[in-house]
Design a protein around this motif. Structure first.
Motif, mmCIF file in Angstrom:
data_model
loop_
_atom_site.group_PDB
_atom_site.id
_atom_site.type_symbol
_atom_site.label_atom_id
_atom_site.label_comp_id
_atom_site.label_asym_id
_atom_site.label_seq_id
_atom_site.Cartn_x
_atom_site.Cartn_y
_atom_site.Cartn_z
ATOM 1 N N LYS A 32 -16.001 -14.018 -24.748
ATOM 2 C CA LYS A 32 -16.352 -13.844 -23.352
ATOM 3 C C LYS A 32 -16.403 -12.335 -23.084
ATOM 4 C CE LYS A 32 -14.049 -18.103 -21.881
ATOM 5 N NZ LYS A 32 -12.943 -18.684 -21.064
ATOM 6 N N ILE A 33 -17.495 -11.893 -22.468
ATOM 7 C CA ILE A 33 -17.724 -10.457 -22.298
ATOM 8 C C ILE A 33 -17.841 -10.109 -20.822
ATOM 9 C CG2 ILE A 33 -19.333 -8.555 -22.741
ATOM 10 C CD1 ILE A 33 -20.136 -9.919 -25.307
ATOM 11 N N GLN B 38 -13.822 -2.676 -10.473
ATOM 12 C CA GLN B 38 -12.397 -2.716 -10.153
ATOM 13 C C GLN B 38 -12.077 -3.806 -9.129
ATOM 14 O OE1 GLN B 38 -14.336 -0.019 -10.051
ATOM 15 N NE2 GLN B 38 -14.167 1.093 -8.112
ATOM 16 N N LYS B 39 -13.094 -4.332 -8.433
ATOM 17 C CA LYS B 39 -12.893 -5.475 -7.545
ATOM 18 C C LYS B 39 -13.014 -6.789 -8.311
ATOM 19 C CE LYS B 39 -15.183 -8.213 -3.990
ATOM 20 N NZ LYS B 39 -16.353 -8.346 -3.107
ATOM 21 N N TRP B 40 -14.085 -6.923 -9.095
ATOM 22 C CA TRP B 40 -14.398 -8.226 -9.678
ATOM 23 C C TRP B 40 -13.554 -8.566 -10.893
ATOM 24 C CZ3 TRP B 40 -16.392 -12.137 -7.424
ATOM 25 C CH2 TRP B 40 -17.248 -11.947 -6.332
ATOM 26 N N LEU B 41 -13.200 -7.598 -11.722
ATOM 27 C CA LEU B 41 -12.408 -7.944 -12.906
ATOM 28 C C LEU B 41 -11.048 -8.533 -12.523
ATOM 29 C CD1 LEU B 41 -12.093 -8.128 -15.912
ATOM 30 C CD2 LEU B 41 -11.520 -5.689 -15.995
ATOM 31 N N PRO B 42 -10.284 -7.924 -11.580
ATOM 32 C CA PRO B 42 -9.035 -8.559 -11.163
ATOM 33 C C PRO B 42 -9.246 -9.938 -10.528
ATOM 34 C CG PRO B 42 -9.070 -6.264 -10.478
ATOM 35 C CD PRO B 42 -10.440 -6.588 -10.962
ATOM 36 N N THR B 43 -10.343 -10.078 -9.778
ATOM 37 C CA THR B 43 -10.639 -11.373 -9.157
ATOM 38 C C THR B 43 -10.842 -12.446 -10.215
ATOM 39 O OG1 THR B 43 -11.664 -10.305 -7.236
ATOM 40 C CG2 THR B 43 -12.250 -12.616 -7.647
ATOM 41 N N TRP B 44 -11.604 -12.118 -11.236
ATOM 42 C CA TRP B 44 -11.864 -13.096 -12.299
ATOM 43 C C TRP B 44 -10.589 -13.409 -13.076
ATOM 44 C CZ3 TRP B 44 -16.814 -10.014 -13.931
ATOM 45 C CH2 TRP B 44 -17.854 -10.344 -13.060
ATOM 46 N N LEU B 45 -9.754 -12.388 -13.271
ATOM 47 C CA LEU B 45 -8.488 -12.621 -13.966
ATOM 48 C C LEU B 45 -7.621 -13.627 -13.199
ATOM 49 C CD1 LEU B 45 -7.513 -8.995 -15.088
ATOM 50 C CD2 LEU B 45 -8.297 -10.863 -16.556
ATOM 51 N N LYS B 46 -7.582 -13.477 -11.871
ATOM 52 C CA LYS B 46 -6.794 -14.402 -11.045
ATOM 53 C C LYS B 46 -7.357 -15.826 -11.125
ATOM 54 C CE LYS B 46 -5.236 -10.902 -7.736
ATOM 55 N NZ LYS B 46 -5.340 -10.404 -6.340
ATOM 56 N N GLN B 47 -8.688 -15.905 -11.351
ATOM 57 C CA GLN B 47 -9.326 -17.221 -11.448
ATOM 58 C C GLN B 47 -9.171 -17.840 -12.835
ATOM 59 O OE1 GLN B 47 -13.357 -16.260 -10.312
ATOM 60 N NE2 GLN B 47 -12.877 -16.144 -8.119
ATOM 61 N N GLY B 48 -8.532 -17.114 -13.749
ATOM 62 C CA GLY B 48 -8.278 -17.651 -15.075
ATOM 63 C C GLY B 48 -9.274 -17.241 -16.137
ATOM 64 N N PHE B 49 -10.208 -16.349 -15.782
ATOM 65 C CA PHE B 49 -11.192 -15.871 -16.764
ATOM 66 C C PHE B 49 -10.613 -14.667 -17.501
ATOM 67 C CE2 PHE B 49 -14.562 -12.847 -17.855
ATOM 68 C CZ PHE B 49 -15.398 -13.632 -18.632
ATOM 69 N N LYS B 50 -10.486 -14.770 -18.804
ATOM 70 C CA LYS B 50 -9.948 -13.674 -19.611
ATOM 71 C C LYS B 50 -11.004 -13.211 -20.608
ATOM 72 C CE LYS B 50 -6.162 -12.231 -22.632
ATOM 73 N NZ LYS B 50 -7.064 -11.435 -23.475
ATOM 74 N N PRO B 51 -11.476 -11.965 -20.470
ATOM 75 C CA PRO B 51 -12.498 -11.474 -21.395
ATOM 76 C C PRO B 51 -11.918 -11.105 -22.755
ATOM 77 C CG PRO B 51 -11.885 -9.732 -19.872
ATOM 78 C CD PRO B 51 -11.137 -10.965 -19.437
ATOM 79 N N ASP B 52 -12.703 -11.340 -23.808
ATOM 80 C CA ASP B 52 -12.339 -10.893 -25.150
ATOM 81 C C ASP B 52 -12.817 -9.467 -25.398
ATOM 82 O OD1 ASP B 52 -11.337 -13.548 -26.223
ATOM 83 O OD2 ASP B 52 -13.366 -14.087 -25.603
ATOM 84 N N VAL B 53 -13.953 -9.125 -24.753
ATOM 85 C CA VAL B 53 -14.553 -7.793 -24.901
ATOM 86 C C VAL B 53 -14.941 -7.283 -23.514
ATOM 87 C CG1 VAL B 53 -16.419 -6.423 -25.923
ATOM 88 C CG2 VAL B 53 -15.478 -8.382 -27.175
ATOM 89 N N VAL B 54 -14.594 -6.047 -23.214
ATOM 90 C CA VAL B 54 -15.072 -5.393 -21.993
ATOM 91 C C VAL B 54 -15.972 -4.236 -22.412
ATOM 92 C CG1 VAL B 54 -14.471 -4.024 -19.960
ATOM 93 C CG2 VAL B 54 -13.103 -6.029 -20.566
#
Length: 468
Positions: free
Chosen positions: A324-325, A378-394
Motif C-alpha cells: 500500500k503506497i 500532513q492532514k490526510w496521512l494521520p486521517t488515514w492512519l486513524k481509519q486503519g490504513f497503514k502504508p508500506d511505502v510513502v
C-alpha cells in the motif's frame, strides 16, 4: 584590468572582507546555486561564473560575516571544463547557470552538490554516503515542456522573458535553448498577436494593464500545446479577436485558457481559471501511461528525464505487488500511477483541486486502484492512519522548502517499511532525511538525476528503510 592589492593579516579569525576588494582565489567546488566556492583566509567566498580547479582574481560584490559573494575579474588558471556558452543572452538572462561548463563535468558537480548537503546536514560519514553518479541526458537541449514568461510593452513592441538576476529588468527571450522549440514559436506569435490587437500589457509599477504572463506547455509525445494568458483583470480586451487569431495562426494550440491574478505578487497563477477555446486540458504520455494536464496542475518539466526519475523511484520502492503506497504531494498522480502495477493500493493528496481532478481522471482511464484527496499530506496521512490504513511505502515529492514537519511526524507515526524521497533541493532533502534517521530510518541509496541541464538544480531519489 589592474588587480587591486590585498593585505595578509596575522589573525585569520579577524579578517574583514570588504565590498570591492579583490584577491586571488582557488575554486574548490560548485555551490548549490552553481557558483564557484573558494576560501579567502578561511572565509567562504561564492564566485559567480567560476569553476572548480580555477585560479581567479575575485572582486567582492557582497561582504558578509558567514560568507561573501564575488565575481570573476580575471582567470589566472582556466579549468579544462570551461566552454563558451552557446546562448547569446546567457550572461543577461540568468535562467541557466552552467552553460560555461562542460556537460559531463556539470553532472559530476551536481553529484557533489547533493553530497555536500548530506555532509553538512546529516550524520552519515562522507566515506559511507551511498550516492550514485548523476543520470544525465544524451541531448541536454530543448528539454523543457513549459514556459512562463513575464510580459512588458516597450514602445509598441510586446516582449516576454525572464527577469535579469537580482533585478526587475526583463530580458526578452526570442528563442531559448532549453525550452521546447514549439513553445518558443508559440510565444513569439502570441506576442505579435497581442501587439497587433493592442491588448493592454501589465505595468508592474502602476499595477494596471491586462496581460501579465504568457504560459505555454506542450505534450512531448502528443504535440498538444496549452496556452494560458495570466491577466491582471477578468476582462481581456479584444478577446474574441484574440481567440480567432490563435486559431488561425497557431493550430497546434489545442487548449486556450485565461487565469486571473490581480495580486501584487511574484506568484504566477491566481486562483481563478477560465476556459477560452479548445479543450480544458492537454494530454501527455510517459511510457505506457497517459496524463491529462490542466492549466495549474504540476507536472515534471523534463518528460524524458522524468522517466528515469520515476524508474528510480520505483526501484527504490522495491515493490512485490502487495504494498500500500501513499503518494504525498501527488500532483496529477504521476509517481503513484507509475508505481501502481507493483502495488495493491495507491493513496495520494495535493492542495491543488484541479490536479486532484486530473489525478482521479488519469487513474480511472488506466483502471488503477487509487484514492485521491484535496488537502495537505500532513492532514490526510494521520486521517488515514486513524481509519486503519497503514502504508508500506510513502513516496514524497515536496516543493523546494521540503516536507512539512507535521508530515515527517506522521511518517514516523505510520512507520512504513520504506520512504522514497524525490527531491529538487539537496539542502532540505538532507535536513528531512536526518529527522527520519533520528527516528529509526537508514539511507540505502541516493540517485541524482539531471532534470534541468545547464542549471544548478539537481533532483534526486533517496531510498530510506526502517531499521528492524
Amino acid at each position: 584590468m589592474k588587480e587591486k592589492p590585498y593585505h595578509k593579516q596575522q589573525n585569520n579569525n579577524n579578517v574583514s572582507i570588504q565590498t570591492g576588494q579583490q584577491f586571488p582565489l582557488t575554486i574548490k567546488r560548485l555551490g548549490i546555486n552553481g557558483e564557484g566556492v573558494g576560501y579567502f583566509k578561511r572565509k567562504v567566498v561564492f564566485v559567480k561564473g567560476a569553476l572548480p580547479g580555477e585560479e581567479v582574481v575575485a572582486e567582492v560584490t557582497k561582504a558578509g560575516e558567514r560568507f561573501s559573494e564575488a565575481i570573476v575579474r580575471k582567470i589566472r588558471k582556466e579549468s579544462p571544463d570551461r566552454v563558451k556558452a552557446p546562448c547569446p543572452i546567457y550572461e543577461q538572462c540568468g535562467g541557466c547557470q552552467l552553460q560555461h561548463m562542460n556537460y559531463d563535468a556539470s553532472l559530476v558537480g551536481k553529484q557533489d552538490i547533493v553530497a555536500q548537503a548530506f555532509s553538512r546536514y546529516t550524520k552519515i560519514p562522507d566515506q559511507h554516503l551511498p550516492i550514485q553518479k548523476t543520470i544525465g541526458m544524451d541531448n541536454p537541449w530543448y528539454y523543457r515542456n513549459k514556459s512562463q514568461l513575464q510580459t512588458r510593452k516597450i514602445n509598441k513592441q510586446v516582449i516576454a522573458g525572464l527577469y535579469k538576476e537580482g533585478t526587475h529588468e526583463l530580458i526578452d527571450l526570442s528563442a531559448c535553448l532549453v525550452q521546447h522549440q514549439q513553445l518558443n514559436h508559440v510565444t513569439q506569435i502570441v506576442k505579435s498577436i497581442l501587439a497587433d490587437l493592442n491588448i493592454p500589457i501589465y505595468n508592474e509599477r502602476k499595477h494596471d494593464g491586462e496581460v501579465r504572463t504568457i504560459v505555454t506547455r506542450i505534450g512531448f509525445e502528443t504535440k498538444q500545446v496549452q496556452l494560458v494568458l495570466i491577466t491582471n483583470t477578468a476582462e481581456l480586451s479584444n478577446k474574441e479577436l484574440f481567440i480567432k487569431e490563435v486559431r488561425q495562426k497557431l493550430p497546434e494550440v489545442t487548449s486556450l485558457m485565461q487565469n486571473i491574478n490581480d495580486s501584487k505578487t511574484s506568484l504566477i497563477f491566481g486562483e481563478q481559471t477560465y476556459h477560452l477555446d479548445g479543450e480544458e486540458t492537454i494530454n501527455e504520455r510517459l511510457g505506457e501511461f497517459s496524463f491529462d494536464l490542466s492549466a495549474r496542475a504540476f507536472f515534471q518539466l523534463n518528460p524524458k528525464q522524468t522517466v528515469h526519475l520515476y524508474d528510480e523511484a520505483k526501484k527504490a520502492a522495491r515493490l512485490s505487488g502487495k504494498e500500500k503506497i501513499v503518494d504525498a504531494y501527488c500532483g496529477v498522480g504521476t509517481i503513484g500511477q507509475w508505481l501502481a502495477n507493483g502495488a495493491s493500493e495507491i493513496r495520494g493528496m495535493d492542495t491543488t483541486r484541479e490536479a486532484i481532478e486530473d489525478a482521479r481522471a488519469n487513474a480511472d482511464a488506466q483502471q488503477i486502484n487509487t484514492t485521491y484527496e484535496v488537502g495537505t499530506a500532513q492532514k490526510w496521512l494521520p486521517t488515514w492512519l486513524k481509519q486503519g490504513f497503514k502504508p508500506d511505502v510513502v513516496v514524497v515529492d515536496p516543493p523546494r522548502s521540503g516536507c512539512d514537519p507535521q508530515l515527517l511526524k506522521s511518517i514516523v507515526q505510520a512507520k512504513p517499511n520504506r520512504v522514497v524521497y524525490v527531491s529538487c533541493n539537496p539542502s532540505t532533502l538532507a535536513k528531512d532525511v536526518q529527522q527520519l534517521m533520528d527516528k529509526g530510518y537508514k539511507v540505502v541509496n541516493i540517485q541524482p538525476v539531471d532534470m534541468f541541464p545547464w542549471t544548478a538544480q539537481v533532483e534526486s531519489v533517496t531510498e530510506l528503510v526502517l531499521k528492524k
